[in-house]
Design a protein around this motif. Structure first.
Motif, mmCIF file in Angstrom:
data_model
loop_
_atom_site.group_PDB
_atom_site.id
_atom_site.type_symbol
_atom_site.label_atom_id
_atom_site.label_comp_id
_atom_site.label_asym_id
_atom_site.label_seq_id
_atom_site.Cartn_x
_atom_site.Cartn_y
_atom_site.Cartn_z
ATOM 1 N N ALA A 17 0.840 -1.198 0.000
ATOM 2 C CA ALA A 17 0.000 0.000 0.000
ATOM 3 C C ALA A 17 0.878 1.252 0.000
ATOM 4 N N LEU A 22 -1.500 3.168 -2.595
ATOM 5 C CA LEU A 22 -2.884 2.720 -2.423
ATOM 6 C C LEU A 22 -3.135 2.604 -0.924
ATOM 7 N N THR A 23 -4.333 2.194 -0.541
ATOM 8 C CA THR A 23 -4.591 1.878 0.863
ATOM 9 C C THR A 23 -4.788 0.373 0.957
ATOM 10 N N ARG A 25 -7.153 -1.072 2.408
ATOM 11 C CA ARG A 25 -8.569 -1.281 2.105
ATOM 12 C C ARG A 25 -8.786 -1.477 0.606
ATOM 13 N N THR A 26 -8.154 -0.629 -0.170
ATOM 14 C CA THR A 26 -8.288 -0.696 -1.624
ATOM 15 C C THR A 26 -7.770 -2.032 -2.154
ATOM 16 N N PHE A 29 -10.119 -4.680 -1.348
ATOM 17 C CA PHE A 29 -11.281 -4.536 -2.232
ATOM 18 C C PHE A 29 -11.006 -5.200 -3.581
ATOM 19 N N TYR A 30 -9.842 -4.968 -4.138
ATOM 20 C CA TYR A 30 -9.492 -5.592 -5.408
ATOM 21 C C TYR A 30 -9.496 -7.115 -5.279
ATOM 22 N N ARG A 59 -3.278 -0.433 -11.070
ATOM 23 C CA ARG A 59 -3.171 1.003 -10.827
ATOM 24 C C ARG A 59 -3.126 1.769 -12.149
ATOM 25 N N LYS A 62 -6.519 1.924 -13.638
ATOM 26 C CA LYS A 62 -7.327 2.946 -12.985
ATOM 27 C C LYS A 62 -6.975 4.336 -13.474
#
Lengths: 144, 144
Positions: A17, A22-23, A25-26, A29-30, A59, A62
DNA sequence: CCTTACCTTTACGTAAACGTCATGCTGCGG
DNA sequence: CCGCAGCATGACGTTTACGTAAAGGTAAGG
């Protein structure tokens, strides 16, 4: 070997992260969305070098404005297992679809860049002219 | 004059929606968000040629993955009123920020295109090889 | 005059992509 | 042994970008 050292290096979710901006959490999520599936040490996630590369691809997808679902399709192109010709044909089709979309995007980016550079140049010219006018006024109001 | 005819031509929201591949709801939403402000005939919206061009810019911004707020900033660059040097300087700054972002995007698109073209080529090669193998097998199993 | 095809506003609904707790396990330096 | 840092899951909250339905005005055509 250095390459081996790199290849066998692992990462925690927090390390990745921080490194990738990124976090955690992200990244989780992925994983929920099926984009990535790291190994586990008990419950803890263990990311390989390949996982890291995969996250970098995500990334970039995105940044290009693709949705998570689109990125999943995109990653499938990299994962392609060369057996089962039918699936390969399907992936080839998907691949060319994505290429066509990116060609449109390339055109859009170039056009927008050209326009913005033009605007920037106009603004620069305008400010330069305004500066000269101001200077001239100052010169007139303060001879010597 | 033809140009005048084009310039004075107006559109209803439905016409523009069909022509641009948007929905009326979407166009009204952009208006709520301050991206566009058509004239009115009573309550009905009347879009000019310039409004149409603006919607095309918005649509392109969306294709590039920008948010509505980012597109609003982007449109401000086109709207710039050349008075008030301070605002112009600010817009110039915003403009260069956006240019930098698009340069990253240009790099990303090119890189992704190169990779996908490579994958497509690999898939093509693979399928061709599989086809040749199948043909050879068929030839062997059915001499004559 | 009535229907049809537009247009309007208001308002609630929703999918995507996370953010933000709450709660709990876990290894480790002091 | 204690506390802290970092990991986990689960669940609810939030923002964005619209979709969708309700309820109604308006101009044209039969």
């Amino acid at each position: 070997m250095i390459a081996d050292a790199l290849d066998t290096r692992t990462y925690t979710i927090g390390e990745l992260a921080r490194a990738l901006g990124l976090t955690a959490r992200t990244i989780r999520f992925y994983e929920d969305e099926g984009l990535i599936a790291p190994l586990r040490a008990g419950t803890a996630r263990i990311y390989s070098h390949a996982d890291r590369a995969r996250l970098i691809l995500i990334r970039r997808g995105k940044r290009l404005g693709f949705s998570v679902r689109e990125i999943a399709e995109f990653l499938a192109l990299y994962d392609a297992d060369p057996h089962q010709a039918e699936k390969m044909r399907f992936l080839g089709h998907k691949c060319r679809e994505r290429i066509a979309a990116l060609e449109v995007q390339l055109r859009d980016v170039r056009q927008t860049l050209a326009e913005l550079r033009d605007i920037d140049r106009q603004i620069g010219d305008h400010l330069a002219k305004a500066a000269r006018t101001a200077t001239t006024k100052a010169d007139r109001s303060e001879p010597q």
